[in-house]
Structure formats: C-alpha cells, structure tokens
Scaffold this motif. Structure first.
Motif, short mmCIF file in Angstrom:
data_model
loop_
_atom_site.label_atom_id
_atom_site.label_comp_id
_atom_site.label_asym_id
_atom_site.label_seq_id
_atom_site.Cartn_x
_atom_site.Cartn_y
_atom_site.Cartn_z
N VAL A 31 10.78 11.58 61.31
CA VAL A 31 10.32 10.73 63.16
C VAL A 31 9.29 10.20 62.50
CG1 VAL A 31 9.62 10.49 65.22
CG2 VAL A 31 11.96 11.92 64.49
N LEU A 32 9.22 8.42 62.37
CA LEU A 32 8.11 7.94 61.63
C LEU A 32 7.07 7.34 62.94
CD1 LEU A 32 10.76 7.13 59.42
CD2 LEU A 32 8.73 7.13 58.11
N VAL A 33 5.74 6.75 63.07
CA VAL A 33 5.15 6.89 63.83
C VAL A 33 3.81 5.94 63.17
CG1 VAL A 33 2.94 7.59 64.84
CG2 VAL A 33 5.60 8.97 65.05
N ARG A 34 4.03 4.70 64.01
CA ARG A 34 3.22 3.78 63.90
C ARG A 34 1.49 4.31 63.83
NH1 ARG A 34 1.14 -1.91 65.44
NH2 ARG A 34 1.74 -3.07 64.11
N ASP A 35 0.56 3.96 62.79
CA ASP A 35 -0.50 4.15 62.78
C ASP A 35 -1.00 2.54 62.36
OD1 ASP A 35 -0.12 6.93 62.27
OD2 ASP A 35 -0.71 6.42 59.50
N SER A 36 -2.55 2.86 62.78
CA SER A 36 -3.47 2.34 63.14
C SER A 36 -3.27 0.54 61.99
CB SER A 36 -4.62 2.45 62.81
OG SER A 36 -5.06 2.90 62.26
N ASP A 37 -2.73 1.05 60.87
CA ASP A 37 -2.75 -0.28 60.63
C ASP A 37 -1.07 -1.02 59.76
OD1 ASP A 37 -1.34 1.91 58.92
OD2 ASP A 37 -1.98 1.97 57.03
N GLY A 38 -0.51 -0.37 61.02
CA GLY A 38 0.77 -1.29 61.15
C GLY A 38 2.20 -0.63 60.26
N ILE A 39 1.83 0.35 59.36
CA ILE A 39 2.22 1.40 58.24
C ILE A 39 3.82 2.45 59.49
CG2 ILE A 39 2.57 2.80 56.01
CD1 ILE A 39 2.06 -0.33 55.86
N TYR A 40 3.91 2.58 59.66
CA TYR A 40 5.39 3.94 60.02
C TYR A 40 4.86 4.97 59.00
CZ TYR A 40 6.81 0.64 63.78
OH TYR A 40 6.59 0.03 65.22
N ARG A 41 4.97 6.20 59.45
CA ARG A 41 4.52 7.50 58.59
C ARG A 41 5.24 8.15 59.08
NH1 ARG A 41 -0.54 4.35 57.30
NH2 ARG A 41 -0.50 4.18 55.91
N GLY A 42 5.54 9.35 58.16
CA GLY A 42 6.49 10.30 58.90
C GLY A 42 6.03 11.54 57.91
N LYS A 43 6.33 12.55 58.63
CA LYS A 43 6.11 13.90 57.44
C LYS A 43 7.15 14.75 57.39
CE LYS A 43 1.89 13.80 58.03
NZ LYS A 43 0.76 13.32 57.43
N GLY A 44 6.76 15.11 55.52
CA GLY A 44 8.27 16.08 55.56
C GLY A 44 8.54 15.34 54.33
N GLN A 45 8.32 16.23 52.89
CA GLN A 45 8.43 16.32 51.61
C GLN A 45 9.48 15.97 51.68
OE1 GLN A 45 7.94 19.67 49.55
NE2 GLN A 45 7.31 18.79 47.41
N VAL A 46 9.43 15.04 51.12
CA VAL A 46 10.93 13.98 50.01
C VAL A 46 11.12 15.21 48.95
CG1 VAL A 46 12.30 12.04 49.86
CG2 VAL A 46 10.54 12.18 51.54
N LEU A 47 11.91 16.05 48.13
CA LEU A 47 12.08 16.12 46.66
C LEU A 47 12.61 15.50 45.65
CD1 LEU A 47 13.20 20.10 48.27
CD2 LEU A 47 10.32 19.85 47.49
N GLU A 48 12.66 15.72 44.84
CA GLU A 48 13.15 15.17 43.76
C GLU A 48 14.49 15.31 43.98
OE1 GLU A 48 12.63 15.08 38.11
OE2 GLU A 48 11.79 16.75 40.00
N GLY A 49 15.15 13.81 42.86
CA GLY A 49 16.64 14.03 43.16
C GLY A 49 16.97 12.52 44.15
#
Length: 169
Positions: free
Chosen positions: A119-137
């Motif tokens: 789930v991505l949340v909009r930050d104050s800079d307008g970029i949506y960010r979501g936590k969770g490591q995306v592993l190699e591959g």
C-alpha cells in the motif's frame, strides 16, 4: 609388436558387455526423467487463473475497462529502493495526480512465496511511497490507483531489481 597384435586382435564383446551398456544407457535416461519429474511437481504450477473458461468470458469487459483507463492519460514512474517502492503519479497534463488509494501487487513470474501487496501513501513531495523490501530478481508489479471509487490507473510493470537495488525494465 605386442601392441600391434592387440590392435588387430581386439577383446571379444560379450553379452556381459552388452548388458552393462544397456543398463548404463537406460539408467541415465530413467535418472534424468525422475529428476525432471521431481522439478515439475515441486516447482511453480503455472496456474495463472483458477478457471480459464470464466476468464475467457470476462476478457472483452476487461479489455474495454483497460482502454477506458488508458484514455484517462495517467502515467506512473515506478522506482524500487531499499525501503520499498516509490511511485510518481502524473495526470494527463503532466501535473502530480491525486488518488485516494494506491496499491502495488508484487508478483514473481514463476513462484508465489514472495508475492505481496504494498500500500502506497502520498508524501508531502507528491511521491507515493510504500514500505517493503523488493528483493533482487524479476518482478511483476500491477499498480492500481483509485479515486472516488473510480479506477484512475491500472497497469502491470515487469522489471528486474539488480543486486545494488537499481531497476532495469
């Protein structure tokens, strides 16, 4: 002289030699088949949809929905990083777009054990960010943005995350 005689008088090929050759030949074939059968049973099933008939009946509706969403003109810039995902969501005029919710469904192309939704949340800079490591591959991310109950954007992205965390498409 002894060597010349052994070349011209080879040892006799007996039934024991033939039995050994046949057992070795078929032993290799059976072993390879068993290994391949084990991999086929223990790896990804290849199942994309539970019922292909039902999926085929919904194809035209989903294609029309995709065309309608594409006509809205929204664009996404997807960037994985060490903390998760960043998405720059832009409207048809090139301005930052707003969505009530944005979800990225992360899937591996040939396995299910690392699949998850971010789930991505909009930050104050307008970029949506979501936590969770995306592993190699290799990954497939289906990004969905919804505002006022209407789907503004839905598209799948296939990308590769390198060992250093950078992305290639």
């Amino acid at each position: 002289m002894q060597m010349i005689r052994s070349i011209f008088n080879p040892k006799e090929f007996t039934g024991k030699h033939m039995l050994f050759a046949m057992l070795a030949f078929f032993g290799v074939i059976i072993t390879v088949n068993l290994v391949m059968a084990r991999f086929a049973v223990t790896t990804w099933s290849g199942l994309v949809v539970p019922n292909t008939y039902v999926a085929s009946q919904q194809f035209n509706d989903k294609a029309a929905e995709s065309r309608a969403i594409e006509a809205l003109g929204y664009q996404v810039k997807l960037t994985p990083n060490a903390e998760g995902l960043e998405i720059d969501f832009i409207d048809s005029a090139g301005q930052p777009a707003l969505a009530d919710s944005m979800i990225a469904e992360l899937r591996r192309p040939v396995a299910e054990h690392q699949d998850r939704d971010i789930v991505l949340v909009r930050d104050s800079d307008g970029i949506y960010r979501g936590k969770g490591q995306v592993l190699e591959g290799e990954w497939i991310a289906t990004v969905t943005a919804i505002k006022d109950g209407e789907t503004l954007y839905k598209r799948g992205w296939r990308f590769h995350v390198n060992a250093d965390g950078s992305m290639t498409q």
